[in-house]
Design a protein around this motif. Structure first.
Motif, PDB file in Angstrom:
ATOM      1  N   UNK A   1     -30.365 -10.682 -47.473  1.00 30.03           N
ATOM      2  CA  UNK A   1     -30.345 -11.730 -46.449  1.00 30.03           C
ATOM      3  C   UNK A   1     -31.336 -11.397 -45.338  1.00 30.03           C
ATOM      4  N   UNK A   2     -31.763 -12.429 -44.611  1.00 29.26           N
ATOM      5  CA  UNK A   2     -32.584 -12.212 -43.411  1.00 29.26           C
ATOM      6  C   UNK A   2     -31.658 -12.160 -42.203  1.00 29.26           C
ATOM      7  N   UNK A   3     -31.990 -11.331 -41.235  1.00 30.20           N
ATOM      8  CA  UNK A   3     -31.210 -11.258 -39.996  1.00 30.20           C
ATOM      9  C   UNK A   3     -31.977 -11.965 -38.883  1.00 30.20           C
ATOM     10  N   UNK A   4     -31.264 -12.793 -38.111  1.00 28.87           N
ATOM     11  CA  UNK A   4     -31.873 -13.508 -36.997  1.00 28.87           C
ATOM     12  C   UNK A   4     -31.118 -13.172 -35.711  1.00 28.87           C
ATOM     13  N   UNK A   5     -31.875 -12.939 -34.650  1.00 30.04           N
ATOM     14  CA  UNK A   5     -31.266 -12.564 -33.367  1.00 30.04           C
ATOM     15  C   UNK A   5     -31.642 -13.600 -32.304  1.00 30.04           C
ATOM     16  N   UNK A   6     -30.672 -13.992 -31.485  1.00 32.25           N
ATOM     17  CA  UNK A   6     -30.855 -15.025 -30.454  1.00 32.25           C
ATOM     18  C   UNK A   6     -30.693 -14.381 -29.083  1.00 32.25           C
ATOM     19  N   UNK A   7     -31.706 -14.531 -28.242  1.00 30.44           N
ATOM     20  CA  UNK A   7     -31.605 -13.921 -26.903  1.00 30.44           C
ATOM     21  C   UNK A   7     -31.243 -14.944 -25.832  1.00 30.44           C
ATOM     22  N   UNK A   8     -30.898 -16.150 -26.268  1.00 30.35           N
ATOM     23  CA  UNK A   8     -30.571 -17.210 -25.304  1.00 30.35           C
ATOM     24  C   UNK A   8     -31.732 -18.161 -25.114  1.00 30.35           C
ATOM     25  N   UNK A   9     -32.950 -17.718 -25.496  1.00 30.42           N
ATOM     26  CA  UNK A   9     -34.153 -18.550 -25.342  1.00 30.42           C
ATOM     27  C   UNK A   9     -34.786 -18.857 -26.700  1.00 30.42           C
ATOM     28  N   UNK A  10     -34.874 -17.850 -27.533  1.00 31.54           N
ATOM     29  CA  UNK A  10     -35.578 -18.025 -28.807  1.00 31.54           C
ATOM     30  C   UNK A  10     -34.985 -17.094 -29.868  1.00 31.54           C
TER      31      UNK A  10
ATOM     32  N   UNK B   1     -36.711   7.994 -37.898  1.00 37.98           N
ATOM     33  CA  UNK B   1     -35.449   7.387 -38.355  1.00 37.98           C
ATOM     34  C   UNK B   1     -35.596   5.874 -38.426  1.00 37.98           C
ATOM     35  N   UNK B   2     -34.790   5.285 -39.295  1.00 32.17           N
ATOM     36  CA  UNK B   2     -34.792   3.830 -39.359  1.00 32.17           C
ATOM     37  C   UNK B   2     -34.176   3.267 -38.083  1.00 32.17           C
ATOM     38  N   UNK B   3     -34.792   2.215 -37.589  1.00 23.71           N
ATOM     39  CA  UNK B   3     -34.249   1.562 -36.388  1.00 23.71           C
ATOM     40  C   UNK B   3     -34.495   0.068 -36.515  1.00 23.71           C
ATOM     41  N   UNK B   4     -33.578  -0.727 -36.011  1.00 31.02           N
ATOM     42  CA  UNK B   4     -33.792  -2.179 -35.992  1.00 31.02           C
ATOM     43  C   UNK B   4     -34.900  -2.509 -35.008  1.00 31.02           C
ATOM     44  N   UNK B   5     -35.717  -3.487 -35.360  1.00 27.72           N
ATOM     45  CA  UNK B   5     -36.763  -3.961 -34.455  1.00 27.72           C
ATOM     46  C   UNK B   5     -36.924  -5.460 -34.674  1.00 27.72           C
ATOM     47  N   UNK B   6     -37.081  -6.204 -33.588  1.00 26.74           N
ATOM     48  CA  UNK B   6     -37.144  -7.667 -33.672  1.00 26.74           C
ATOM     49  C   UNK B   6     -38.579  -8.158 -33.526  1.00 26.74           C
ATOM     50  N   UNK B   7     -38.863  -9.240 -34.241  1.00 24.07           N
ATOM     51  CA  UNK B   7     -40.187  -9.875 -34.155  1.00 24.07           C
ATOM     52  C   UNK B   7     -39.998 -11.370 -33.969  1.00 24.07           C
ATOM     53  N   UNK B   8     -40.917 -12.037 -33.277  1.00 22.39           N
ATOM     54  CA  UNK B   8     -40.804 -13.490 -33.125  1.00 22.39           C
ATOM     55  C   UNK B   8     -40.829 -14.171 -34.492  1.00 22.39           C
ATOM     56  N   UNK B   9     -40.115 -15.274 -34.616  1.00 21.84           N
ATOM     57  CA  UNK B   9     -40.075 -16.003 -35.887  1.00 21.84           C
ATOM     58  C   UNK B   9     -39.895 -17.492 -35.632  1.00 21.84           C
ATOM     59  N   UNK B  10     -40.304 -18.275 -36.621  1.00 16.21           N
ATOM     60  CA  UNK B  10     -40.007 -19.716 -36.569  1.00 16.21           C
ATOM     61  C   UNK B  10     -38.697 -20.013 -37.268  1.00 16.21           C
ATOM     62  N   UNK B  11     -38.162 -19.009 -37.977  1.00 17.79           N
ATOM     63  CA  UNK B  11     -36.908 -19.230 -38.716  1.00 17.79           C
ATOM     64  C   UNK B  11     -35.758 -19.387 -37.736  1.00 17.79           C
ATOM     65  N   UNK B  12     -34.756 -20.177 -38.150  1.00 15.18           N
ATOM     66  CA  UNK B  12     -33.563 -20.333 -37.326  1.00 15.18           C
ATOM     67  C   UNK B  12     -32.388 -20.663 -38.236  1.00 15.18           C
TER      68      UNK B  12
END
Ligand SMILES: C[S@@+](CC[C@H](N)C(=O)[O-])C[C@H]1O[C@@H](n2cnc3c(N)ncnc32)[C@H](O)[C@@H]1O
Length: 399
Positions: A201-210, A222-233
């Motif tokens: 699955x894809x993970x999507x994160x919402x910061x209140x704006x985008x 070490x593995x760490x989560x990192x967020x990137x801008x996306x058009x997916x929603x």
């Protein structure tokens, strides 16, 4: 959530970084211990991240963690599949319905039989057959009922599990066969128990704006989560609470589309834990549904013990229904597993069963166990029959 026994509270073991894994490899051949498996897999994924420029989507990470040949959770030959917890932690990581009780298959066989008769077919197709338990129990049930099933075709992505299935199902001879790709065309009944939840699955994160896409990078080895801008929603407009992390499952939808495209005539049944979209993307579910399972304990951190634990998300059944409809199938039923099994006659079947068997079977239908969270969706092409499993309590209108 599969049926496990508790939560580990997120204990974070030391991650194996690429350097350590390479050192381990340089030390030469060694026993394949869980730690070395995890280190080797960690190293592979670290290489993927480097090749991709420092970041991979979670979908890529989950696929690698579960299905890398020889190393991924489902691709290992030694997966302790389906055993209940034992003394000294010897049990499996989770238990699925066919591993819990043979009465699951015996009740399901009633619906499969009706589907086969309506489709005038004698072939069953099972996707993701795990240890082969469901196939074995269904074939026994068909024989007991006198249902002529000429062929039982299994499609399984894991080489390790395919070998286990071959061993377990040898007694059924040439009736059982394995297909390397989607059989085409399919006429008969298609089954998938707890398969869709195991698709990356894809993970999507919402910061209140985008929305951002949550992926995996390396931070200090070490593995760490990192967020990137996306058009997916997500597929629904919300509202979403800032800080929400949720999932979308394009691979599960694509899989259902492929099955639907090849189902010439018959019934497809998918059984899994999940909800319709309005429940899935409910503001109160702001932490999403991503879950890991190991030793009958659940935790929410897929970045540790990679390859040693299951990673899973709940199924968006509205998306499943839409994918099927777009490919021309009819959504012929959607209900809870408990309702479905009772509609198939489980209660009567159990009347003379030993107490222990009745107790295990009760867990299949009890609301606080598998009965309510697990759902069954029926997708059909060319059938004009009211399906037995959905005659009471059908919730198709909720999708
Ligand atoms: C959670 S296990 C369920 C196994 C079994 N159905 C049961 O209920 O015990 C998920 C299974 O799906 C398989 N799987 C995952 N993705 C698949 C795909 N695209 N096609 C076929 N099998 C798949 C895995 O290898 C594994 O056998």
């Amino acid at each position: 959530m599969r049926l496990g026994c508790g939560s580990s509270g997120g204990d974070r073991d030391v991650l194996h970084d690429a350097f350590n894994a390479r050192q381990a490899a340089l030390r030469g051949p060694r026993m394949s211990t869980p730690d070395s498996v995890s280190a080797a897999l960690g190293s592979r994924i670290a290489e993927d991240i480097a090749t991709a420029g420092g970041w991979i989507g979670f979908e890529h990470f989950m696929h690698a963690a579960l299905y890398t040949p020889g190393l991924g959770y489902y691709a290992r030959g030694d997966l302790p599949f389906g055993r209940l917890p034992g003394p000294g932690g010897q049990g499996g990581d989770f238990v699925t319905a066919p591993e819990l009780s043979p009465w699951f298959a015996r009740a399901l066989a009633v619906q499969v039989t009706q589907g086969l008769q309506a489709a005038q077919a004698d072939e069953v197709f099972e996707f993701g057959a795990g240890s082969g338990a469901l196939a074995a129990q269904l074939l026994q049930a068909f024989d007991a009922l006198g249902v002529p099933v000429r062929r039982y075709t299994i499609v399984e992505v894991s080489g390790g599990l395919r070998a286990r299935q071959r061993e377990r199902l040898a007694a059924f001879g040439e009736r059982v066969r394995w297909a390397d790709a989607m059989p085409a065309p399919m006429r008969g009944v298609v089954l998938g128990n707890e398969v869709l939840d195991a698709m990356p699955a894809r993970l999507l994160a919402w910061d209140g704006q985008s929305w951002s896409e949550r992926g995996v990078a390396l931070h200090q080895g070490r593995f760490a989560f990192a967020d990137r801008p996306t058009d997916a929603k997500p597929p629904t407009p919300g509202p979403f609470v800032p800080g929400t992390v949720t999932e979308v499952q394009p691979q599960a939808a694509a899989f259902v589309s492929s099955v639907a495209a090849q189902l010439e005539r018959g019934l497809a049944l998918f059984i899994d834990y999940g909800f319709p979209q309005d429940e899935y993307y409910h503001p109160q579910r702001s932490a999403g549904t991503l879950m890991c399972h190991r030793g009958h304990r659940a935790d929410g951190d897929p970045l540790v013990d990679v390859g040693l634990k299951d990673i899973t998300v709940h199924v968006d059944f509205t998306a499943v229904a839409l994918a099927a409809q777009e490919a021309g199938l009819e959504v012929a039923g959607y209900t809870s597993q408990g309702r479905f099994l009772l509609n198939c006659g489980l209660a009567d079947m159990l009347a003379d069963a030993p107490l222990r068997e009745r107790a295990d079977a009760h867990r299949l239908v009890a609301e606080h166990e598998m009965g309510e969270l697990f759902k069954v969706i029926a997708l059909t092409r060319g059938l004009d029959t009211e399906l037995l499993g959905f005659r009471a309590g059908d919730r198709t209108h909720r999708l």
